[in-house]
Design an enzyme around this catalytic site. Structure first.
Site, PDB file in Angstrom:
ATOM      1  CE  LYS A 165      -1.353  -0.452   4.865  1.00  0.00           C
ATOM      2  NZ  LYS A 165       0.060   0.262   5.483  1.00  0.00           N
ATOM      3  NE  ARG A 217      -1.074   0.326  10.912  1.00  0.00           N
ATOM      4  CZ  ARG A 217      -0.303   0.676  10.323  1.00  0.00           C
ATOM      5  NH1 ARG A 217      -0.491   2.280  10.046  1.00  0.00           N
ATOM      6  NH2 ARG A 217       0.701   0.188   9.754  1.00  0.00           N
ATOM      7  NE  ARG A 251       8.776  -2.802   4.490  1.00  0.00           N
ATOM      8  CZ  ARG A 251       7.843  -2.016   4.771  1.00  0.00           C
ATOM      9  NH1 ARG A 251       7.075  -1.532   3.836  1.00  0.00           N
ATOM     10  NH2 ARG A 251       7.363  -2.222   6.035  1.00  0.00           N
ATOM     11  NE  ARG A 282      10.616   0.009   8.925  1.00  0.00           N
ATOM     12  CZ  ARG A 282       9.285   0.361   8.348  1.00  0.00           C
ATOM     13  NH1 ARG A 282       9.252   1.362   7.456  1.00  0.00           N
ATOM     14  NH2 ARG A 282       8.253   0.014   8.818  1.00  0.00           N
ATOM     15  NE  ARG A 321       3.906  -3.775  11.587  1.00  0.00           N
ATOM     16  CZ  ARG A 321       4.471  -3.194  10.485  1.00  0.00           C
ATOM     17  NH1 ARG A 321       5.725  -3.748  10.129  1.00  0.00           N
ATOM     18  NH2 ARG A 321       4.048  -2.164   9.716  1.00  0.00           N
TER      19      ARG A 321
HETATM   20  P1  AMP Z   1       3.723   1.554   8.681  1.00  0.00           P
HETATM   21  O1  AMP Z   1       4.876   2.280   8.195  1.00  0.00           O
HETATM   22  O2  AMP Z   1       2.348   2.158   8.194  1.00  0.00           O
HETATM   23  O3  AMP Z   1       3.880   0.216   8.364  1.00  0.00           O
HETATM   24  O4  AMP Z   1       3.713   1.880  10.484  1.00  0.00           O
HETATM   25  C1  AMP Z   1       4.777   1.322  11.066  1.00  0.00           C
HETATM   26  C2  AMP Z   1       4.338   1.379  12.566  1.00  0.00           C
HETATM   27  O5  AMP Z   1       3.997   2.518  12.924  1.00  0.00           O
HETATM   28  C3  AMP Z   1       3.140   0.471  12.826  1.00  0.00           C
HETATM   29  O6  AMP Z   1       3.623  -0.914  13.270  1.00  0.00           O
HETATM   30  C4  AMP Z   1       2.663   1.287  14.249  1.00  0.00           C
HETATM   31  O7  AMP Z   1       3.348   0.818  15.347  1.00  0.00           O
HETATM   32  C5  AMP Z   1       2.874   2.729  13.832  1.00  0.00           C
HETATM   33  N1  AMP Z   1       1.702   3.266  13.213  1.00  0.00           N
HETATM   34  C6  AMP Z   1       1.619   3.948  11.873  1.00  0.00           C
HETATM   35  N2  AMP Z   1       0.480   4.404  11.631  1.00  0.00           N
HETATM   36  C7  AMP Z   1      -0.334   3.885  12.728  1.00  0.00           C
HETATM   37  C8  AMP Z   1      -1.763   4.099  13.152  1.00  0.00           C
HETATM   38  N3  AMP Z   1      -2.573   4.696  12.246  1.00  0.00           N
HETATM   39  N4  AMP Z   1      -2.008   3.753  14.272  1.00  0.00           N
HETATM   40  C9  AMP Z   1      -1.459   3.025  15.388  1.00  0.00           C
HETATM   41  N5  AMP Z   1      -0.054   2.995  14.877  1.00  0.00           N
HETATM   42  C10 AMP Z   1       0.465   3.257  13.829  1.00  0.00           C
END
Ligand code: AMP
Length: 216
Positions: free
Chosen positions: A13, A88, A127, A162, A173
């Site tokens: 995404k 989310r 990744r 990461r 996750r």
């Molecule tokens: P992403 O880069 O979108 O995969 O996000 C990485 C991490 O950021 C996630 O595993 C969460 O710990 C945190 N995170 C990002 N967006 C959100 C959200 N909308 N709600 C809660 N945690 C978030």
């Protein structure tokens, strides 16, 4: 165009949201990037988010809702955007509804990129991210490897994995994703905004599917 992209971590995404934002002139609003930047800068939000992110957990709803609300109330508030990684949870979706209503903005569509769990684990643990925070390019050793192993194509810095791209963190996750996302999907389905797009195949093929859904 005002869009939300939903999908499990590593569904692609982020890649699709970025492409769409570039090609359609939309703001790419990625809460994960905003939070990582806050952690790098050592802001209060970053310090609060850090332990959750390192453990593959979602950060608290109020933290991320406050970040989004503040941006939508700021002088350079987005009016054409693609949300990537937000909302989310149902609480976040409801908060975002309120923010949009307050700003007089309607959503055009919510795109759900569907990818099977085993595929997600395989992809995500492949990744790698550029160490240079100003660059932040990501690669996937399975289907989009860097030209030189372990080095960024863009800025030549070293790549690293990461914490939240490691297999064990990914499984946690995914579990969280399934627990929480059902409500979010239902929420947008009830509003006739949800479009499900298979997230398999190459980047352009997926992009074309999304374009079709959006009538482009
Ligand atoms: P992403 O880069 O979108 O995969 O996000 C990485 C991490 O950021 C996630 O595993 C969460 O710990 C945190 N995170 C990002 N967006 C959100 C959200 N909308 N709600 C809660 N945690 C978030």
């Amino acid at each position: 165009m005002r869009l939300i992209f939903l999908g499990p971590p590593g569904s692609g995404k982020g890649t699709q949201a970025k492409l769409l934002s570039q090609r359609m002139g939309l703001l790419h609003f990625a809460t994960g990037n905003i939070l990582r930047e806050a952690i790098d800068k050592g802001t209060p939000e970053g310090r609060r988010a850090n332990p959750y992110m390192a453990n593959g957990q979602l950060v608290p709803d109020d933290l991320v809702n406050d970040i989004v609300r503040a941006r939508f109330r700021s002088s350079d508030k987005p009016t054409q955007f693609v949300m990537d990684g937000y909302p989310r949870t149902l609480t976040q979706a409801l908060s975002f509804d309120e923010i949009l209503k307050e700003q007089g903005l309607d959503l055009n569509a919510v795109i759900f990129l569907k990818v099977a769990d085993e595929e997600i684990v395989r992809r995500n643990s492949a990744r790698w991210t550029c160490m240079n925070p100003a660059c932040g390019a990501t690669y996937n050793t399975a289907f989009r490897p860097p030209r030189q192993t372990g080095r960024c194509d863009v800025c030549q810095q070293l790549l690293f994995q990461r914490e939240d791209d490691k297999a064990e963190t990914i499984r946690k996750r995914l579990q969280v994703f399934h627990e929480l996302h059902a409500d979010v999907l239902r929420h947008y389905q009830e509003r006739n905004l949800l479009a499900e797009v298979p997230g398999t195949g190459d980047v352009e093929a997926i992009y074309a599917r999304i374009g079709k859904v959006l009538g482009k």
